[in-house]
Write a protein that holds these residues in place. Structure first.
Motif, PDB file in Angstrom:
ATOM      1  N   LYS A  15       0.691  -1.199   0.039  1.00 22.06           N
ATOM      2  CA  LYS A  15       0.000  -0.112   0.002  1.00 22.06           C
ATOM      3  C   LYS A  15       0.737   1.266   0.084  1.00 22.06           C
ATOM      4  N   TRP A  16       0.497   2.114  -0.858  1.00 21.74           N
ATOM      5  CA  TRP A  16       1.200   3.285  -1.246  1.00 21.74           C
ATOM      6  C   TRP A  16       0.316   4.527  -1.115  1.00 21.74           C
ATOM      7  N   PHE A  17       0.814   5.645  -0.648  1.00 26.87           N
ATOM      8  CA  PHE A  17      -0.045   7.005  -0.571  1.00 26.87           C
ATOM      9  C   PHE A  17       0.835   7.886  -1.594  1.00 26.87           C
ATOM     10  N   TYR A  75       3.598  17.566   0.872  1.00 26.54           N
ATOM     11  CA  TYR A  75       4.562  16.639   1.633  1.00 26.54           C
ATOM     12  C   TYR A  75       3.860  16.413   3.311  1.00 26.54           C
ATOM     13  N   TRP A  76       3.106  17.254   3.770  1.00 23.84           N
ATOM     14  CA  TRP A  76       2.459  17.026   5.126  1.00 23.84           C
ATOM     15  C   TRP A  76       1.458  15.862   4.773  1.00 23.84           C
ATOM     16  N   ASP A  77       0.994  15.677   3.765  1.00 25.22           N
ATOM     17  CA  ASP A  77      -0.214  14.817   3.482  1.00 25.22           C
ATOM     18  C   ASP A  77       0.586  13.281   3.334  1.00 25.22           C
ATOM     19  N   VAL A 117       1.377   6.266   9.545  1.00 29.56           N
ATOM     20  CA  VAL A 117       0.583   5.224   9.573  1.00 29.56           C
ATOM     21  C   VAL A 117       0.751   4.113   9.286  1.00 29.56           C
ATOM     22  N   GLY A 118       1.867   4.216   8.155  1.00 31.93           N
ATOM     23  CA  GLY A 118       2.354   2.645   7.658  1.00 31.93           C
ATOM     24  C   GLY A 118       2.378   2.782   6.050  1.00 31.93           C
ATOM     25  N   PHE A 119       1.909   3.545   5.342  1.00 35.38           N
ATOM     26  CA  PHE A 119       1.940   3.679   3.814  1.00 35.38           C
ATOM     27  C   PHE A 119       3.298   3.771   3.546  1.00 35.38           C
ATOM     28  N   LYS A 120       3.857   3.275   2.465  1.00 39.90           N
ATOM     29  CA  LYS A 120       4.931   3.677   1.627  1.00 39.90           C
ATOM     30  C   LYS A 120       4.490   5.179   1.228  1.00 39.90           C
ATOM     31  N   GLY A 121       5.380   6.115   0.926  1.00 38.34           N
ATOM     32  CA  GLY A 121       5.021   7.598   0.564  1.00 38.34           C
ATOM     33  C   GLY A 121       5.674   7.686  -0.665  1.00 38.34           C
ATOM     34  N   ALA A 122       4.842   8.448  -1.541  1.00 37.53           N
ATOM     35  CA  ALA A 122       5.405   9.028  -2.877  1.00 37.53           C
ATOM     36  C   ALA A 122       5.009  10.534  -3.051  1.00 37.53           C
ATOM     37  N   LEU A 144      11.229  19.756   7.730  1.00 38.85           N
ATOM     38  CA  LEU A 144      10.103  20.027   8.978  1.00 38.85           C
ATOM     39  C   LEU A 144       9.446  18.770   9.397  1.00 38.85           C
ATOM     40  N   PHE A 145       9.298  17.893   8.460  1.00 38.17           N
ATOM     41  CA  PHE A 145       8.480  16.642   8.626  1.00 38.17           C
ATOM     42  C   PHE A 145       9.200  15.530   9.213  1.00 38.17           C
ATOM     43  N   ASP A 146      10.439  15.445   9.399  1.00 43.22           N
ATOM     44  CA  ASP A 146      11.242  14.142   9.932  1.00 43.22           C
ATOM     45  C   ASP A 146      10.948  12.874   9.411  1.00 43.22           C
ATOM     46  N   VAL A 147      10.390  12.883   7.953  1.00 41.40           N
ATOM     47  CA  VAL A 147      10.051  11.597   7.307  1.00 41.40           C
ATOM     48  C   VAL A 147      10.503  12.031   5.970  1.00 41.40           C
ATOM     49  N   ASP A 148      11.363  10.597   5.610  1.00 39.70           N
ATOM     50  CA  ASP A 148      11.514  10.535   4.193  1.00 39.70           C
ATOM     51  C   ASP A 148      10.697   9.881   3.092  1.00 39.70           C
ATOM     52  N   MET A 149      10.797  10.199   1.848  1.00 36.20           N
ATOM     53  CA  MET A 149       9.808   9.589   1.090  1.00 36.20           C
ATOM     54  C   MET A 149      10.614   8.266   0.640  1.00 36.20           C
ATOM     55  N   ASP A 150       9.834   7.125   0.124  1.00 34.44           N
ATOM     56  CA  ASP A 150       9.935   6.225  -0.892  1.00 34.44           C
ATOM     57  C   ASP A 150      10.607   6.516  -2.212  1.00 34.44           C
TER      58      ASP A 150
END
Length: 237
Positions: free
Chosen positions: A179-181, A186-188, A195-200, A213-219
């Motif tokens: 599952k990808w989002f 970027y905030w979205d 939550v657990g999605f892979k991020g694009a 700002l978000f402390d999250v890297d994208m896939d």
């Protein structure tokens, strides 16, 4: 294993250009006489409405975004430097600009991105905070076939993105499947990743991701929707 990609819609698949054009048509010369560009006013109106919408949501007083958006109009004129907002514009003019939100158009490459993902075995979904009828209409008018049963809105949950509870029902419905989002905010995407999605992430709207700002890297990160789709497909192999 089944694979899913959940897209944000407004701002990601759909551009705000028609809304900015409506402001130019209805109020453009009057705004420019005060050194206010229609696009900047429209952006400020949207962003301030998003803030109030979010504050209401997190304080358990959820209101539909369209209601918040309409209500915020005169305040934004005041904040923009208009001394007497209700003499500057009318309710009818405000309502015309609000209605233009239903005329937003699909971004270039949406159809190609969806087709590539489906051909690669992905089921494509949409998750919106808006009402499903309006948002699904963007695809219908744009000539993109999108099954209504693959639309989800957190509006009925009384919660707004990026509250994690807005993403969890769809995420959990996929079980152990891939599952990808995907979004141009970027905030979205970063919230969906928590939550657990892979991020694009696609930079077509924001240009600058401000990811520090978000402390999250994208896939996956890309500049266009078709490029993002191809990178998701490659990352899934």
């Amino acid at each position: 294993m089944p694979k899913h990609v959940v897209f944000d819609v407004v701002g990601t698949c759909v551009s705000y250009s028609a809304f900015f054009t409506s402001i130019q048509k209805v109020l453009g010369p009057r705004l420019l006489a005060h050194n206010i560009t229609p696009k900047l006013f429209g952006f400020a109106w949207m962003e301030s409405s998003e803030r109030e919408f979010t504050y209401l949501s997190i304080s358990s007083r959820y209101k539909p975004y369209k209601q918040v958006f309409s209500t915020m109009f005169y305040r934004m004129l005041w904040m923009s430097g208009i001394d007497n907002p209700r003499a500057f514009a009318t309710d009818a003019e405000r309502d015309e600009m609000v209605r233009s939100y239903s005329d937003l158009e699909l971004r270039e490459g949406v159809k190609e991105a969806f087709a590539a993902l489906r051909e690669a075995g992905f089921t494509v979904w949409c998750l919106t905070t808006g009402d499903v009828e309006r948002v699904h209409g963007y695809f219908t008018r744009g000539g993109v076939d999108f099954p209504i049963e693959n639309f989800r809105s957190c509006d009925g949950l009384g919660v707004a993105k990026p509250a994690l509870a807005a993403y969890k029902p769809l995420y959990e419905s996929f079980g152990e499947e891939e599952k990808w989002f995907a979004a141009a905010h970027y905030w979205d995407v970063s919230a969906a990743k928590i939550v657990g999605f892979k991020g694009a992430y696609c930079s077509v709207y924001e240009k600058e991701d401000c990811k520090e700002l978000f402390d999250v890297d994208m896939d996956v990160m890309a500049d266009t929707l078709p490029e993002m789709a191809q990178k998701i497909i490659e990352a899934s192999k």
